[in-house]
Design an enzyme around this catalytic site. Structure first.
Site, PDB file in Angstrom:
ATOM      1  N   LYS A 204       0.832  -1.208   0.000  1.00 57.57           N
ATOM      2  CA  LYS A 204       0.000   0.000   0.000  1.00 57.57           C
ATOM      3  C   LYS A 204       0.865   1.256   0.000  1.00 57.57           C
ATOM      4  O   LYS A 204       0.636   2.194  -0.775  1.00 57.57           O
ATOM      5  CB  LYS A 204      -0.934  -0.009   1.217  1.00 57.57           C
ATOM      6  CG  LYS A 204      -1.773   1.263   1.390  1.00 57.57           C
ATOM      7  CD  LYS A 204      -2.692   1.490   0.178  1.00 57.57           C
ATOM      8  CE  LYS A 204      -3.431   2.808   0.258  1.00 57.57           C
ATOM      9  NZ  LYS A 204      -4.516   2.842   1.213  1.00 57.57           N
ATOM     10  N   CYS A 260      -4.677  10.302   1.557  1.00 58.57           N
ATOM     11  CA  CYS A 260      -3.739   9.182   1.428  1.00 58.57           C
ATOM     12  C   CYS A 260      -2.335   9.578   0.991  1.00 58.57           C
ATOM     13  O   CYS A 260      -1.375   9.361   1.725  1.00 58.57           O
ATOM     14  CB  CYS A 260      -4.313   8.147   0.458  1.00 58.57           C
ATOM     15  SG  CYS A 260      -5.790   7.324   1.076  1.00 58.57           S
TER      16      CYS A 260
END
Length: 434
Positions: A204, A260
């Site tokens: 990720k 993010c």
């Protein structure tokens, strides 16, 4: 299957709604009682393209519930997904306090066979640390990693048609549960990447940081284009059509934002440093993106004859990207702050981000208005900061009749130059020679 999501923010809510669409019985749990109250009244607290349709459908089929209580219902859940926030500390490291708070609470209620799935973005080795933490408290739950890759504005499609589903596990039991949960998607062709816990966690961070690097790179190429007279759009196309590179995230603009990319690249940089590795690339990307809003304001100042004091600036776009109401770390907000620091008066509009912007930032010289036409009225310049299609469809002929000075500075390169220039606007983009 019976599934619970702890944390009903963007990731938890979207994932919960879509899991119920796959046929699972889902409970979304959140400490925010006001949010849960809204959801129980069938009011979505976020805007996400197409989500309302699946939200309504899940409620009608009675496969989706919302609560703020850790109670007996958790005893029947087969998998509990942790989807709480992991904000940045001052050091750049991820703050896992919400994750551990959730772990402490659920461990008192779930049954011994329940799988704990960490969907929050956490540093490598977090799952192993959680396993050890639980053991110290006398619990032996299985813990898995299942990072999310949903793009705001496209999350529903990303969930239904993912590029890949990543799961990190350390035993067959955990793998079998996650395979069963995602079977409707894998049966439809979604690729399942099964790996260890640490690698899944790092995937990720690596993905988001690489995409952020592409954005920073094309923005620096845009800077060069402005100096030497090259065309950034054709440059991006010519680079991106190389299959080894791809066209995604090669649109020059005011920089990346959201919940993010900024957070994850800071966290990965911190992880690398903590392992005594020199992180030149990530540090350069962080610095480049941090400087981007002020560079955009310098560009605006140059186009408006340097002195911005007293200018009336219309800003179209407040969210960090189109298709969402999220203004977290939005370049648009940072640009507005920079403009205000230089003594301008700003009027701003966004199709979906007004409410969140008003909660996030206020200033006596900043006026939020409910239409693009109102914002542009009597302006010295119009700045496009978010790539909403609504801005392409505006009546620019009418706007031309309302502005004080017909200047458009398009920081997203979304308008057709010949169309607005034929009306009489002076039109400038990112990556075009000033």
């Amino acid at each position: 299957m019976n599934i619970t999501f702890i944390g009903s923010g963007y990731v938890g809510l979207v994932s919960g709604v879509m899991m119920s669409y796959l046929g699972h019985n889902v409970t979304c749990l959140d400490n925010d009682e006001a949010k849960i109250s809204k959801l129980n009244k069938r009011i979505l607290p976020i805007y996400e393209t197409k989500l309302d349709k699946y939200f309504t459908q899940a409620l009608e089929h009675e496969r989706l519930k919302f609560t703020s209580f850790y109670n007996e219902e958790l005893k029947n859940t087969e998998a509990v997904f942790i989807t709480v926030g992991t904000p940045s500390k001052a050091s750049g490291e991820a703050d896992l306090s919400y994750v551990y708070e959730a772990i402490d609470k659920i461990s008192l209620h779930i049954n011994k066979d329940c799988l704990i799935v960490i969907k929050s973005t956490v540093p490598p080795n977090s799952c192993n640390n959680i396993i050890n933490y639980l053991k110290e408290k006398g619990f032996s739950f299985n813990v898995a990693s299942n990072p999310e890759f949903l793009r705001e504005g496209n999350a529903v499609e990303d969930f239904l048609y993912p590029d890949r589903i990543v799961i990190g596990v350390n035993n067959k039991e955990s793998e079998d549960i996650l395979r069963k949960i995602y079977m409707p998607l894998t049966d439809n062709g979604a690729e399942l990447v099964i790996t260890d816990l640490v690698t899944a966690e790092l995937i990720k961070y690596g993905s988001n940081s690489f995409l952020a690097t592409k954005i920073a790179f094309i923005n620096e190429m845009a800077n060069l284009c402005e100096k030497i007279g090259a065309d950034i759009k054709n440059l991006s196309k010519g680079i991106g059509l190389d299959k080894r590179i791809g066209t995604a995230f090669l649109n020059a603009g005011p920089g990346f934002g959201g919940s993010c990319f900024p957070k994850d690249i800071l966290a990965l940089n911190s992880i690398i440093k903590n392992n005594y590795i020199d992180s030149k690339i990530l540090e350069a990307v962080i610095r480049s993106n941090k400087e981007r809003p002020s560079l955009m304001v310098d560009k605006i100042a140059t186009l408006l004859d340097e002195d911005l004091k007293g200018k009336n600036i219309a800003v179209l776009g407040l969210t960090y990207k189109a298709g969402t109401d999220d203004v977290r770390a939005s370049p648009a907000i940072e640009i507005i702050k920079n403009l205000l620091d230089k003594g301008t008066y700003v009027k701003a509009f966004d199709p979906m981000g007004l409410e969140n912007s008003q909660k996030t930032f206020q200033n006596e010289n900043l006026l939020y208005l409910d239409s693009a036409i109102k914002v542009c009225d009597s302006s010295d310049a119009i700045i496009i900061t978010t790539e909403w299609s609504e801005f392409q469809a505006l009546d620019w002929q009418k706007i031309y009749s309302l502005v004080k000075t017909p200047i458009i500075i398009d920081l997203r390169n979304i308008l057709k130059a010949d169309e607005v220039e034929s009306i009489g606007f002076r039109y400038y983009t990112v990556g075009s020679k000033i």
